[in-house]
Design a protein around this motif. Sequence first.
Motif, PDB file in Angstrom:
ATOM      1  N   LYS A  22      -1.355  -4.582   5.444  1.00  0.00           N
ATOM      2  CA  LYS A  22      -1.737  -3.874   4.093  1.00  0.00           C
ATOM      3  C   LYS A  22      -3.020  -4.527   3.792  1.00  0.00           C
ATOM      4  CE  LYS A  22       1.676  -3.165   1.500  1.00  0.00           C
ATOM      5  NZ  LYS A  22       2.779  -3.252   0.676  1.00  0.00           N
ATOM      6  N   SER A  44      -1.725   1.938   5.548  1.00  0.00           N
ATOM      7  CA  SER A  44      -0.549   2.408   4.809  1.00  0.00           C
ATOM      8  C   SER A  44       0.708   2.179   5.322  1.00  0.00           C
ATOM      9  CB  SER A  44      -0.816   3.982   4.711  1.00  0.00           C
ATOM     10  OG  SER A  44       0.514   4.418   4.198  1.00  0.00           O
ATOM     11  N   ARG A  58       9.502   7.718   1.127  1.00  0.00           N
ATOM     12  CA  ARG A  58       8.135   7.915   1.251  1.00  0.00           C
ATOM     13  C   ARG A  58       7.648   7.897   2.847  1.00  0.00           C
ATOM     14  NH1 ARG A  58       5.090   3.141  -1.481  1.00  0.00           N
ATOM     15  NH2 ARG A  58       3.249   4.302  -0.649  1.00  0.00           N
ATOM     16  N   ALA A  86       3.535   7.345   3.718  1.00  0.00           N
ATOM     17  CA  ALA A  86       3.287   6.182   4.478  1.00  0.00           C
ATOM     18  C   ALA A  86       3.243   6.381   5.782  1.00  0.00           C
ATOM     19  CB  ALA A  86       3.940   5.295   3.879  1.00  0.00           C
TER      20      ALA A  86
END
Length: 461
Positions: free
Chosen positions: A264, A269, A288, A294
């Motif tokens: 990160k 992502s 997600r 992501a």
Amino acid sequence: MQSTSFSQLPLNASLLENLKTLSYNEMTPIQAQSLPPILEGKDVIAQGKTGSGKTAAFGLGLLNNLDVKKFRVQSLILCPTRELADQVAKEIRKLARAIHNIKVLTLCGGTPMGPQIGSLEHGAHILVGTPGRIEDHLRKGRIDLKHLNTLVLDEADRMLEMGFVDALDLIFSLCPPKRQNLLFSATFPDGVKPIAKKLMNDPVSIEVASTHDDNSINQAFFLVDDNRHRAHAVRLLLQDTQSESTVIFCATKRDVQDVASNLKDYGFSVLALHGDLEQRDRDQTLIRFANKSASILVATDVAARGLDIDSLDTVINYHVSPDPEVHVHRIGRSGRAGAKGRAYSLFSEKEYNKIARIEEFTNITVEPSDLPNNSVLDKPLLKPAMATLQIDGGKKQKVRAGDILGALTGKGGIAGKDVGKINLADNWAYVAVAASKAQIALRKISEGKLKGRSFRVRKIK
């Protein structure tokens, strides 16, 4: 040659008709071998990897055996994790679409007890749950198993790994002696054998190889010097492949957090999945990743069990598993259904013993590959194609997927092709939209109405 068509099976007409609408025409190997004895009422022990179609195998069996007019618990499916239980329940409901008034109830730990108690008071035909939570309800007398006709253990190996032996013993003791037992597992370590012996009555044993062939996975091994080199190697591989979906397997929860935080910091992502997450956060993380908003998921083996991703491009073993069967299970998540996949494993000099086990188990010879050149780090980072919006309204507010799609694609909205997966829960909904159209989508929902009502909406970051 034996037919692999579902139509050859002695299934209820409504189930066969529904299979056609789902485009389930040909059985997978595990279905072709296990469904005939299951439909004959025999106990079955079946070994098959993730993605082999085992849920439909035992699901069709228990649905065929169900008397929907008798509103009582007739089937119990035990799973090691909440994610797998949710995935199994979803598949069972899909297979049961043609059966009216059927109730499938999911009972898992890490979720509030109150709503489960309320649902149990209203009864159910099929229970899907984790052993610990099922044990809790049984001890309080909230579940009556005396009419049970089918008991399923899905991924029995992981239930033992996670310490559910006592819970399983109690559950078995409260099941009627006359019932069908179906035990499905990706691996069969020694610990599973005593349970199978105690549970099963003259079982039919089935073992099916993984549904992908070795040629569908590009597998490579990379020798690293230390933890700093390991972390750098991951960045090189991610930048070299630029995959839409990558799962990175780590040995511990702490490693998961460290790897995810490091990536990160470099702008990737990335999401982390481990056992300490609250249920809502776990759900959100899986949604997600599955809907492509992501591109990297860092996880432990147990947390990733039951991960339901249609097309996983790359698996990276940040740590090589000491168990070669787990290694095969991990890499088998890519390269499924004929697609090409990549599986990269990092190991140090101290881990050559693990590599030797993998070589012996898979009959390959490992030659360390060269890592990509540092120049790949100059490439722009891959940005996910989708973004996820959370709407504070769900099934209890009578919101349907069609309502959300209609609101997004109405006048001044976005095109249907820019809307991805829609996930509905009791009090919320998640919808994937093209990242480039996220602001328009946000405005359409926040300024418009669903079911004649305004709902709060936000973009998940």
